[in-house]
Design a protein around this motif. Structure first.
Motif, short mmCIF file in Angstrom:
data_model
loop_
_atom_site.label_atom_id
_atom_site.label_comp_id
_atom_site.label_asym_id
_atom_site.label_seq_id
_atom_site.Cartn_x
_atom_site.Cartn_y
_atom_site.Cartn_z
N ASN A 257 33.95 20.81 -4.30
CA ASN A 257 33.63 19.57 -5.01
C ASN A 257 32.69 19.94 -6.15
O ASN A 257 31.49 20.12 -5.94
N PRO A 258 33.22 20.07 -7.37
CA PRO A 258 32.41 20.52 -8.50
C PRO A 258 31.24 19.60 -8.83
O PRO A 258 30.28 20.02 -9.47
N SER A 259 31.29 18.34 -8.40
CA SER A 259 30.21 17.42 -8.73
C SER A 259 28.98 17.62 -7.84
O SER A 259 27.91 17.09 -8.13
N LYS A 260 29.11 18.37 -6.78
CA LYS A 260 27.98 18.63 -5.89
C LYS A 260 27.21 19.86 -6.36
O LYS A 260 27.76 20.75 -7.01
N LYS A 261 25.95 19.90 -6.02
CA LYS A 261 25.08 20.98 -6.48
C LYS A 261 25.56 22.35 -6.02
O LYS A 261 25.57 23.30 -6.80
N ASN A 262 26.02 22.44 -4.77
CA ASN A 262 26.48 23.73 -4.26
C ASN A 262 27.97 23.96 -4.50
O ASN A 262 28.51 24.99 -4.13
N GLY A 263 28.66 22.97 -5.08
CA GLY A 263 30.07 23.13 -5.39
C GLY A 263 31.01 22.87 -4.23
O GLY A 263 32.20 23.15 -4.32
N HIS A 264 30.48 22.36 -3.12
CA HIS A 264 31.30 22.10 -1.94
C HIS A 264 31.04 20.70 -1.42
O HIS A 264 29.99 20.10 -1.67
N ALA A 265 31.98 20.19 -0.64
CA ALA A 265 31.87 18.85 -0.07
C ALA A 265 30.74 18.81 0.96
O ALA A 265 30.32 19.83 1.49
N SER A 266 30.25 17.61 1.25
CA SER A 266 29.17 17.45 2.22
C SER A 266 29.66 17.64 3.65
O SER A 266 28.96 18.19 4.49
N TYR A 267 30.87 17.15 3.94
CA TYR A 267 31.41 17.21 5.29
C TYR A 267 32.40 18.37 5.41
O TYR A 267 33.16 18.64 4.49
N CYS A 268 32.42 19.00 6.59
CA CYS A 268 33.39 20.07 6.83
C CYS A 268 34.78 19.45 6.86
O CYS A 268 34.93 18.23 7.01
N ARG A 269 35.80 20.26 6.71
CA ARG A 269 37.17 19.73 6.63
C ARG A 269 37.58 18.90 7.86
O ARG A 269 38.13 17.82 7.70
N PRO A 270 37.33 19.38 9.08
CA PRO A 270 37.72 18.55 10.24
C PRO A 270 37.00 17.20 10.27
O PRO A 270 37.61 16.17 10.57
N CYS A 271 35.72 17.19 9.95
CA CYS A 271 34.96 15.92 9.95
C CYS A 271 35.42 15.02 8.82
O CYS A 271 35.51 13.80 8.99
#
Length: 87
Positions: free
Chosen positions: A29-43
């Protein structure tokens, strides 16, 4: 003069399951500071499933489906015709 050192994250905690997981378990998720989504894929998958089970989620999904169909009407017709003419 202070120098900044960059730290490369390799793990993060999912706020839903509260597990420390590697970043490969998270969507980008490029809009996040670390470039990743907040939730893991299964969640994230389960969260979306729960949302789509609500009345608002059902309506949003229906609206999105209709908008997609309207935007891609010509493309879908061409694909349908191509699949019926090919033996």
């Amino acid at each position: 003069m202070t120098t900044r050192t960059s730290t490369i994250l390799t793990h993060t905690v999912c706020p839903r399951c509260r597990e420390d997981k590697p970043l490969t378990e998270f969507s980008t998720n490029p809009s996040k500071k670390n470039g990743h989504a907040s939730y893991c894929r299964p969640c994230a998958r389960e969260r979306l499933r729960e949302y789509r089970a609500t009345d608002i989620g059902k309506l949003a999904n229906r609206v999105a489906s209709r908008e997609y169909a309207a935007r891609n009407r010509a493309r879908n017709l061409a694909l349908r015709e191509a699949s019926t003419t090919t033996p």
